[in-house]
Scaffold this motif. Sequence first.
Motif, mmCIF file in Angstrom:
data_model
loop_
_atom_site.group_PDB
_atom_site.id
_atom_site.type_symbol
_atom_site.label_atom_id
_atom_site.label_comp_id
_atom_site.label_asym_id
_atom_site.label_seq_id
_atom_site.Cartn_x
_atom_site.Cartn_y
_atom_site.Cartn_z
ATOM 1 N N UNK A 59 48.155 59.137 100.302
ATOM 2 C CA UNK A 59 48.141 59.484 98.884
ATOM 3 C C UNK A 59 49.438 59.021 98.219
ATOM 4 N N UNK A 60 50.578 59.331 98.841
ATOM 5 C CA UNK A 60 51.856 58.933 98.252
ATOM 6 C C UNK A 60 52.064 57.428 98.283
ATOM 7 N N UNK A 61 51.585 56.761 99.330
ATOM 8 C CA UNK A 61 51.693 55.295 99.368
ATOM 9 C C UNK A 61 50.945 54.681 98.183
ATOM 10 N N UNK A 62 49.738 55.193 97.914
ATOM 11 C CA UNK A 62 48.952 54.667 96.793
ATOM 12 C C UNK A 62 49.583 55.060 95.452
ATOM 13 N N UNK A 63 50.151 56.273 95.384
ATOM 14 C CA UNK A 63 50.805 56.734 94.159
ATOM 15 C C UNK A 63 52.027 55.873 93.825
ATOM 16 N N UNK A 64 52.758 55.448 94.859
ATOM 17 C CA UNK A 64 53.909 54.565 94.642
ATOM 18 C C UNK A 64 53.495 53.243 94.020
ATOM 19 N N UNK A 65 52.314 52.757 94.377
ATOM 20 C CA UNK A 65 51.821 51.479 93.850
ATOM 21 C C UNK A 65 51.207 51.664 92.459
ATOM 22 N N UNK A 66 50.338 52.679 92.315
ATOM 23 C CA UNK A 66 49.571 52.852 91.072
ATOM 24 C C UNK A 66 50.315 53.615 89.975
ATOM 25 N N UNK A 67 51.282 54.446 90.351
ATOM 26 C CA UNK A 67 52.030 55.322 89.432
ATOM 27 C C UNK A 67 51.191 56.447 88.833
ATOM 28 N N UNK A 68 49.862 56.390 88.931
ATOM 29 C CA UNK A 68 48.977 57.438 88.433
ATOM 30 C C UNK A 68 47.802 57.564 89.398
ATOM 31 N N UNK A 69 47.547 58.786 89.869
ATOM 32 C CA UNK A 69 46.411 59.047 90.759
ATOM 33 C C UNK A 69 45.815 60.415 90.455
ATOM 34 N N UNK A 70 44.530 60.553 90.714
ATOM 35 C CA UNK A 70 43.840 61.837 90.619
ATOM 36 C C UNK A 70 43.470 62.271 92.032
ATOM 37 N N UNK A 71 43.879 63.477 92.416
ATOM 38 C CA UNK A 71 43.559 64.014 93.741
ATOM 39 C C UNK A 71 42.164 64.632 93.694
ATOM 40 N N UNK A 72 41.226 64.005 94.416
ATOM 41 C CA UNK A 72 39.824 64.413 94.346
ATOM 42 C C UNK A 72 39.527 65.783 94.905
ATOM 43 N N UNK A 73 40.157 66.158 96.021
ATOM 44 C CA UNK A 73 39.833 67.418 96.674
ATOM 45 C C UNK A 73 40.178 68.628 95.827
ATOM 46 N N UNK A 74 41.155 68.483 94.933
ATOM 47 C CA UNK A 74 41.526 69.607 94.079
ATOM 48 C C UNK A 74 41.003 69.432 92.654
ATOM 49 N N UNK A 75 40.091 68.498 92.459
ATOM 50 C CA UNK A 75 39.364 68.328 91.192
ATOM 51 C C UNK A 75 37.952 68.852 91.423
ATOM 52 N N UNK A 76 37.389 69.517 90.432
ATOM 53 C CA UNK A 76 36.087 70.150 90.678
ATOM 54 C C UNK A 76 35.235 70.218 89.423
ATOM 55 N N UNK A 77 33.951 70.482 89.632
ATOM 56 C CA UNK A 77 33.057 70.837 88.533
ATOM 57 C C UNK A 77 32.237 72.038 88.974
ATOM 58 N N UNK A 78 31.893 72.871 88.004
ATOM 59 C CA UNK A 78 31.146 74.087 88.318
ATOM 60 C C UNK A 78 30.274 74.457 87.133
ATOM 61 N N UNK A 79 29.167 75.114 87.447
ATOM 62 C CA UNK A 79 28.283 75.685 86.430
ATOM 63 C C UNK A 79 27.983 77.104 86.869
ATOM 64 N N UNK A 80 28.119 78.036 85.932
ATOM 65 C CA UNK A 80 27.821 79.428 86.255
ATOM 66 C C UNK A 80 27.144 80.091 85.070
ATOM 67 N N UNK A 81 26.357 81.096 85.376
ATOM 68 C CA UNK A 81 25.727 81.919 84.352
ATOM 69 C C UNK A 81 26.718 83.019 84.001
ATOM 70 N N UNK A 82 26.930 83.258 82.715
ATOM 71 C CA UNK A 82 27.890 84.278 82.295
ATOM 72 C C UNK A 82 27.575 85.607 82.981
ATOM 73 N N UNK A 83 28.577 86.173 83.636
ATOM 74 C CA UNK A 83 28.431 87.460 84.302
ATOM 75 C C UNK A 83 27.853 87.393 85.700
ATOM 76 N N UNK A 84 27.374 86.227 86.144
ATOM 77 C CA UNK A 84 26.785 86.113 87.483
ATOM 78 C C UNK A 84 27.883 85.896 88.521
ATOM 79 N N UNK A 85 27.712 86.425 89.740
ATOM 80 C CA UNK A 85 28.759 86.319 90.760
ATOM 81 C C UNK A 85 28.772 84.987 91.517
#
Length: 197
Positions: free
Chosen positions: A112-138
């Motif tokens: 990750x850091x090797x690529x960050x040194x080259x690109x200067x900007x990266x998005x870490x996929x494992x800590x990026x997410x999407x979610x859908x929930x019903x209001x009030x549902x567990x």
Amino acid sequence: MKNHLKSIVLLVLTSVVIFSCSSDSDSSKSANQFTIEGQSYTLIPDNALLELKMDNHIMDQGQTYDRSSITLSGLNGTTIGTASFDLFYKDGLPVEGTYTITGSLSDNDPDFFDQLLVDNKLCLGWTSSCAVSEAGAPTFLVNANNPTGTVTVINNGNSNYTIQFNGNYRKYDGNFEVIGTSPVVINVTTDVTIQVF
């Protein structure tokens, strides 16, 4: 006179409805909506986009990096949809730009850091997410992370960003095996709330 007044009021109300509908074109709808698995989510007014800027800088090979987590939120009836991106960028650079999303497991991954040194900007996929929930549902109706592709952040000035993404978040089972994907399409422009930690 009463009939004239009723006619004028009715004419004014009809005009307001017609002009409101005509200004609600497909382009304005798409500018205020994003999709998760084909369902549209309308941006939550005043709180649609949150940027958390991490105050602790990541250091590697003498280089300092900043980190921002950007989260977009929308509603579809009583259903809430969110998409987030964990962004790393060279200190001194602005948050805006196009980020390649990596599948690295953590920000401590040497690749990750090797690529960050080259690109200067990266998005870490494992800590990026999407979610859908019903209001009030567990439980979540959709729970995915580790998206593919790139995400673009455009700073329009005056605390207003455009976020662009068209790809898939991955769904995992308990053994971290991919069991499906959640297609997500984002091309929205909205005000951003920035919090610094």
